[in-house]
Design an enzyme around this catalytic site. Structure first.
Site, PDB file in Angstrom:
ATOM      1  N   ASN A  18      -4.958   9.039   0.911  1.00 54.18           N
ATOM      2  CA  ASN A  18      -4.941   8.531   1.729  1.00 54.18           C
ATOM      3  C   ASN A  18      -5.223   9.315   3.049  1.00 54.18           C
ATOM      4  OD1 ASN A  18      -5.027   5.970   1.798  1.00 54.18           O
ATOM      5  ND2 ASN A  18      -3.549   6.459   3.834  1.00 54.18           N
ATOM      6  N   ALA A  41      -7.579   3.124   7.549  1.00 56.32           N
ATOM      7  CA  ALA A  41      -5.825   2.127   7.828  1.00 56.32           C
ATOM      8  C   ALA A  41      -5.918   3.368   8.988  1.00 56.32           C
ATOM      9  CB  ALA A  41      -5.561   2.898   6.822  1.00 56.32           C
ATOM     10  N   TYR A  42      -5.197   4.426   9.848  1.00 54.04           N
ATOM     11  CA  TYR A  42      -4.200   5.083  10.453  1.00 54.04           C
ATOM     12  C   TYR A  42      -6.326   5.755  10.659  1.00 54.04           C
ATOM     13  CZ  TYR A  42      -2.630   8.051  13.591  1.00 54.04           C
ATOM     14  OH  TYR A  42      -1.935   8.599  14.947  1.00 54.04           O
ATOM     15  N   SER A  84      -8.707   3.774  13.284  1.00 49.52           N
ATOM     16  CA  SER A  84      -8.004   3.074  14.407  1.00 49.52           C
ATOM     17  C   SER A  84      -7.689   4.269  15.563  1.00 49.52           C
ATOM     18  CB  SER A  84      -6.267   2.745  14.222  1.00 49.52           C
ATOM     19  OG  SER A  84      -5.702   3.755  13.167  1.00 49.52           O
ATOM     20  N   ASP A 123      -3.251  13.955  20.816  1.00 47.19           N
ATOM     21  CA  ASP A 123      -1.862  14.127  20.281  1.00 47.19           C
ATOM     22  C   ASP A 123      -1.613  14.675  18.957  1.00 47.19           C
ATOM     23  OD1 ASP A 123      -0.521  12.717  22.162  1.00 47.19           O
ATOM     24  OD2 ASP A 123      -1.170  10.441  21.200  1.00 47.19           O
ATOM     25  N   ASP A 165       0.885  -0.897  -0.291  1.00 45.45           N
ATOM     26  CA  ASP A 165       0.062  -0.047   0.027  1.00 45.45           C
ATOM     27  C   ASP A 165       1.180   1.210  -0.187  1.00 45.45           C
ATOM     28  OD1 ASP A 165      -2.149  -1.622   0.237  1.00 45.45           O
ATOM     29  OD2 ASP A 165      -3.386  -0.819   2.292  1.00 45.45           O
ATOM     30  N   GLY A 166       2.082   1.299   0.985  1.00 44.73           N
ATOM     31  CA  GLY A 166       2.635   2.706   0.719  1.00 44.73           C
ATOM     32  C   GLY A 166       3.306   2.766  -0.375  1.00 44.73           C
TER      33      GLY A 166
END
Length: 261
Positions: free
Chosen positions: A125, A167-168, A171, A155, A54-55
């Site tokens: 993304n 993805a991120y 999460s 954060d 993916d990256g």
């Protein structure tokens, strides 16, 4: 996200019209594919086949998306939501012909600084701001120049396209969405008393994030798996969905993932 199925009358002849783009450690596999299918110049190809994870697909999109070619990924990484499982090399053209076309809209990003040139580029993304050290970030959030919260403390902040929503963004607890024009925005590990956790934006809306006290609370700017420490004068980020151009990914029908998410 628009899905397009190729009918029998629309099957494309990809033979000798493929450009292969591979991760540096996949030179042997790249040679095998080029030996069988040839290497069409990227400007004249019908499809760009990406070997990696993916990256690396995100790197390929950043490099070639303005050529308006479809991308077909072959999974060689540990993560592959944007990729297809590698099939028999002889069946590559058949897999391309039977693939489903998914169209996505990129994110348009502007970074603003006092008495400095505006930095602008596209991401595919996600885009994020996150703290560099132990002190939490303090961020003022505006949508279309209207302040929605004077301070989010935590954060950082994450903006996601529909391509990156699983993805991120997922999460981090972002609000789930499926519409291609939507921009998901969420706070990353916000302080427990912070009421504003995130929001979904439509394509005509722009989110503006202003870092407060950036001199004592430095941050890192990240996008599509990359990150950068900005010059101190750059403290404001604007992100919106860009509707004027699309990128196209091809996925094979019989994959268990079914659709990109």
């Amino acid at each position: 996200m628009n899905n397009t199925y190729h009918t029998k009358n629309e099957l494309l002849d990809y033979s000798q019209r493929i450009h292969f783009f591979a991760r540096s450690d996949l030179s042997v596999s790249l040679e095998r594919y080029i030996k069988r299918w040839g290497q069409c110049p990227v400007e004249r190809c019908k499809v760009i086949v990406v070997l990696g994870g993916d990256g690396f697909m995100l790197m390929a999109l950043n490099k070639y998306w303005e050529l308006e070619k479809p991308f077909y990924g072959l999974k060689f990484g540990s993560v592959g939501n944007l990729m297809n499982f590698e099939a028999d090399i002889e069946r590559l053209e058949m897999s391309l012909q039977k693939s489903i076309s998914f169209s996505y809209f990129p994110l348009f990003v502007k970074i603003l600084g006092e008495k400095s040139p505006i930095l602008s580029f596209f991401a595919f993304n996600d885009v994020c701001l996150y703290r560099r050290q132990y002190q939490a970030l303090k961020i003022k959030i505006s949508i279309d120049n209207v302040i929605v919260t004077s301070m989010v403390m935590g954060d950082g902040l994450l903006c996601s396209s529909v391509m990156g929503k699983s993805a991120y963004y997922a999460s981090a607890g972002g609000i789930s969405f499926d519409l291609p024009y939507t921009l998901g925005v969420c706070a990353i590990n916000p302080f427990s008393l912070t009421r504003w956790k995130g929001r979904l934006l439509f394509p005509y809306q722009t989110v503006r994030a202003e870092i407060l006290n950036s001199e004592t609370r430095p941050f890192v700017f990240g996008w599509d798996g990359q990150d950068k420490v900005l010059e101190p004068q750059y403290k404001t980020i604007e992100v919106c969905t860009y509707e004027k151009k699309t990128i196209t990914l091809l996925k094979t029908e019989n994959l268990k993932y079914g659709i990109l998410c």
